[in-house]
Design a protein around this motif. Structure first.
Motif, short mmCIF file in Angstrom:
data_model
loop_
_atom_site.label_atom_id
_atom_site.label_comp_id
_atom_site.label_asym_id
_atom_site.label_seq_id
_atom_site.Cartn_x
_atom_site.Cartn_y
_atom_site.Cartn_z
N VAL A 1 -86.43 -80.98 7.61
CA VAL A 1 -85.83 -81.14 6.20
C VAL A 1 -84.25 -80.97 6.03
O VAL A 1 -83.74 -80.72 4.83
CB VAL A 1 -86.52 -79.96 5.40
N LEU A 2 -83.70 -80.47 7.13
CA LEU A 2 -82.33 -80.02 7.04
C LEU A 2 -81.43 -81.43 6.59
O LEU A 2 -80.44 -81.60 6.30
CB LEU A 2 -81.60 -79.59 8.21
N THR A 3 -82.26 -82.59 7.12
CA THR A 3 -81.56 -83.93 6.69
C THR A 3 -81.44 -84.09 5.05
O THR A 3 -80.63 -84.88 4.68
CB THR A 3 -82.42 -85.06 7.20
N ASN A 4 -82.11 -83.19 4.46
CA ASN A 4 -81.91 -83.39 2.79
C ASN A 4 -80.45 -82.73 2.26
O ASN A 4 -80.36 -82.81 1.20
CB ASN A 4 -83.21 -82.73 2.12
N LYS A 5 -79.90 -81.91 3.22
CA LYS A 5 -78.92 -80.92 2.60
C LYS A 5 -77.43 -81.60 2.80
O LYS A 5 -77.02 -81.77 3.71
CB LYS A 5 -78.98 -79.59 3.35
N TYR A 6 -76.76 -81.59 1.68
CA TYR A 6 -75.08 -81.73 1.64
C TYR A 6 -74.48 -80.47 1.92
O TYR A 6 -74.81 -79.51 1.37
CB TYR A 6 -74.90 -82.40 0.22
N ALA A 7 -73.52 -80.46 2.94
CA ALA A 7 -72.84 -79.26 3.30
C ALA A 7 -71.37 -79.51 3.65
O ALA A 7 -71.18 -78.96 4.45
CB ALA A 7 -73.59 -78.59 4.53
N GLU A 8 -70.80 -80.32 2.88
CA GLU A 8 -69.37 -80.65 3.32
C GLU A 8 -68.56 -79.44 3.28
O GLU A 8 -68.87 -78.41 2.66
CB GLU A 8 -68.77 -81.45 2.22
N GLY A 9 -67.89 -79.19 4.52
CA GLY A 9 -67.05 -78.03 4.81
C GLY A 9 -67.76 -77.28 5.94
O GLY A 9 -68.14 -78.10 6.72
N TYR A 10 -67.28 -75.84 6.03
CA TYR A 10 -67.71 -75.42 7.33
C TYR A 10 -68.60 -73.83 6.85
O TYR A 10 -68.38 -73.61 5.67
CB TYR A 10 -66.45 -74.92 8.14
N PRO A 11 -69.29 -73.27 7.58
CA PRO A 11 -70.18 -71.99 7.26
C PRO A 11 -69.15 -71.21 6.48
O PRO A 11 -68.17 -70.86 6.89
CB PRO A 11 -70.45 -71.51 8.61
N GLY A 12 -69.79 -70.64 5.47
CA GLY A 12 -68.87 -69.68 4.50
C GLY A 12 -68.00 -70.26 3.61
O GLY A 12 -67.51 -69.71 2.77
N ARG A 13 -67.55 -71.55 3.77
CA ARG A 13 -66.65 -72.33 3.05
C ARG A 13 -67.02 -73.68 2.76
O ARG A 13 -66.41 -74.48 3.27
CB ARG A 13 -65.26 -72.26 3.31
N TYR B 1 -68.44 -77.20 -0.07
CA TYR B 1 -68.17 -77.85 -1.27
C TYR B 1 -69.35 -77.80 -2.00
O TYR B 1 -69.41 -78.43 -2.92
CB TYR B 1 -67.52 -79.04 -1.02
N TYR B 2 -70.64 -77.30 -1.47
CA TYR B 2 -71.97 -77.34 -2.36
C TYR B 2 -72.56 -76.06 -2.17
O TYR B 2 -72.47 -75.20 -1.21
CB TYR B 2 -72.63 -78.17 -1.29
N GLY B 3 -73.47 -75.85 -3.04
CA GLY B 3 -74.15 -74.53 -3.19
C GLY B 3 -75.45 -74.72 -2.27
O GLY B 3 -75.78 -75.80 -1.80
N GLY B 4 -76.12 -73.77 -2.27
CA GLY B 4 -77.41 -73.62 -1.50
C GLY B 4 -77.43 -74.13 -0.14
O GLY B 4 -78.22 -74.38 0.87
N GLU C 1 -76.93 -71.32 2.37
CA GLU C 1 -76.86 -70.19 3.19
C GLU C 1 -77.71 -70.29 4.51
O GLU C 1 -77.60 -69.57 5.43
CB GLU C 1 -77.57 -69.14 2.21
N TYR C 2 -78.72 -71.29 4.39
CA TYR C 2 -79.47 -71.66 5.63
C TYR C 2 -79.02 -72.35 6.62
O TYR C 2 -79.10 -72.00 7.84
CB TYR C 2 -81.02 -71.87 5.27
N VAL C 3 -78.33 -73.41 5.81
CA VAL C 3 -77.59 -74.37 6.87
C VAL C 3 -76.55 -73.89 7.48
O VAL C 3 -76.01 -73.93 8.69
CB VAL C 3 -77.48 -75.72 6.41
N ASP C 4 -76.04 -72.80 6.95
CA ASP C 4 -74.66 -72.06 7.47
C ASP C 4 -75.09 -71.33 8.82
O ASP C 4 -74.61 -71.29 9.89
CB ASP C 4 -74.15 -70.91 6.66
N MET C 5 -76.44 -70.90 8.65
CA MET C 5 -76.96 -69.97 9.78
C MET C 5 -77.45 -70.98 10.99
O MET C 5 -76.87 -70.54 11.99
CB MET C 5 -78.42 -69.42 9.50
N ALA C 6 -77.70 -72.04 10.77
CA ALA C 6 -77.96 -73.01 11.82
C ALA C 6 -76.56 -73.73 12.51
O ALA C 6 -76.51 -73.44 13.63
CB ALA C 6 -78.67 -74.33 11.21
#
Ligand code: PLP
Length: 431
Positions: free
Chosen positions: A46-58, A60-63, A65-70
């Motif tokens: 399900v991580l395919t569903n997540k937008y996470a532009e940027g790098y862990p802790g910084r 451009y999207y909310g939510g 926290e868990y992909v940051d851990m990955a």
């Protein structure tokens, strides 16, 4: 197999056909491998569903926290694997990792030097049809004509004459060790950057079975899906300052921070948008696997298998470029067998063995025909095959090449291959 796909019968059929192809044929393409069920599960998660532009802790999207851990886990594991100070796990592919290095260290039209494509280099090391050859001035060094191995005098002379801003080490079809220390000295003698693209042997380097380029190179790139046995993707790494015996070219102390910021921003927003978080999690799983003792045994077996296969093929009169292999692959010049690379690829394919045609050094044939094939052992080693099976494979290759126009014989060999494969099941828990 995943039953949700059964609702799309057209796609389900394709998946079944491909699964059976992988199960019943011998995969000798040196750049391919079979990932573990855990890597496969992460890549399809399900991580395919997540937008996470940027790098862990910084981001451009909310939510996030868990992909940051990955992503943090992937980075920590990768650093440990190669003893790296900086890593970036976001490049979607090896080509994009290389593009990020070019865009960080060079300006358009700058000159660089890599192993010529015809001698084993990669498209992204200066091919005229690739960004590297279109946006930059590419010059290619070649192997020694007699030994068909790297010749550091040739590289030194060419570096002096051409004065490239960057030298690339690493290849797609080269079976021997690299002397990174020597290349560092050459690069330093002309003030050039030294990068290494370790895409092919990364898994073997990780376990200390081949020289590690990190202490000598300004930056190292890799794919994650070859000997590293992870999902398709790219990575960028920088070694530790303390290990670089040849000094630091960027401001002391700030070197790492500056280089990290530069590489991070070239990857995103420079050439990519949102990272593939499912693939980054799969990379974390693969790096975790590569840190184990089992992976070391696997990597050692890859090399033993390649040596056995190469020795047996030499016994059958095959011309292995450079006379053997130090890593997971070998390049076979088929000129003495009176068969082209294209014909061999087709005939071996008919016999159930998948290889790719490949130019050999100083090849007179076009890349569409070629005089050789490239053969590698990472995938068959993942299946659990060992020296005994390599001897059988060499016999089948020999039979197929000697009877390349005999359809009946090739069909018979295909059955032998299927039987051999059935003893080494894929996609089972043992992987
Ligand atoms: C040495 C080398 N670098 C880079 C790449 C490119 O990797 P990708 O296909 O992920 O773009 C390859 C792929 O075969 C390669 O062999």
């Amino acid at each position: 197999m995943n039953t949700a796909l059964k609702n799309d019968s057209e796609i389900y059929e394709i998946l079944e056909l491909e699964t059976n192809r992988q199960k019943n044929k011998l995969e000798l393409i040196a750049s391919e491998n079979f990932v573990s069920p855990a890597v496969l599960e992460a890549a399809g998660s399900v991580l395919t569903n997540k937008y996470a532009e940027g790098y862990p802790g910084r981001r451009y999207y909310g939510g996030c926290e868990y992909v940051d851990m990955a992503e943090n886990l992937a980075r920590e594991r990768l650093k440990k694997l190669f003893n790296a100070e900086y890593v970036n796990v976001q490049p979607h592919s090896g080509s994009q990792a290389n593009m990020a290095v070019f865009m960080t260290l060079l300006k358009p039209d700058d000159k660089f030097m890599g192993l010529s494509l015809a001698h084993g280099g990669h498209l992204t090391h200066g091919s005229p049809v690739n960004f590297s050859g279109k946006l930059y001035q590419a010059t290619g060094y070649e192997l020694n004509k007699d030994t068909r191995v790297l010749d550091y005098n040739i590289i030194q002379d060419m570096a002096k004459k051409e004065k490239p801003k960057m030298i690339i080490a690493g290849a797609s079809a080269y079976s021997r060790e690299w002397d990174y220390k020597n290349l560092r000295l050459i690069a330093d003698s002309i003030g050039a950057f030294l990068m290494c693209d370790m895409a092919h042997p990364a898994g073997l380097i990780a376990k200390g079975l081949l020289n590690n380029p990190l202490p000598y190179c300004d930056v190292v790139t890799s794919t994650t899906h070859k000997t590293l046995r992870g999902p398709r993707g790219g990575i960028i790494l920088i070694g530790k300052d303390s290990e670089n015996p040849f000094g630091i070219r960027t401001p002391k102390g700030d070197r790492l921070r500056m280089m990290s910021e530069l590489f991070d921003s070239t990857v995103m927003p420079g050439i990519q948008g949102g990272p593939l978080m499912h693939i980054i999690m799969a990379k974390a799983v693969a790096f975790g696997e590569a840190l184990t003792v089992e992976f070391e045994k696997y990597a050692k077996q890859i090399i033993r298998n390649a040596k056995t296969l190469s020795d047996k093929l030499i016994e059958f009169g095959f011309d292995i470029i450079s006379g053997g292999t130090d890593n997971h692959l070998m390049l076979i010049d088929l000129t003495n067998k009176n068969i082209t690379g294209k014909q061999a690829e087709n005939s071996l394919g008919a016999a159930g063995i998948t290889v790719n045609k490949n130019m050999v050094p100083f090849d007179k044939r076009s890349p569409f025909v070629t005089s050789g094939i490239r053969v590698g052992t990472p995938a068959v080693t993942t299946r659990g095959m060992k020296e005994e099976e390599m001897i059988k494979i060499a016999e089948i290759i020999n039979d197929a090449v000697n009877n390349f126009e005999d359809e009946k014989k090739l069909e018979q060999l295909k059955n032998d291959v299927k039987e051999l494969c059935s003893g080494f099941p894929l996609f089972s828990e043992k992987n």
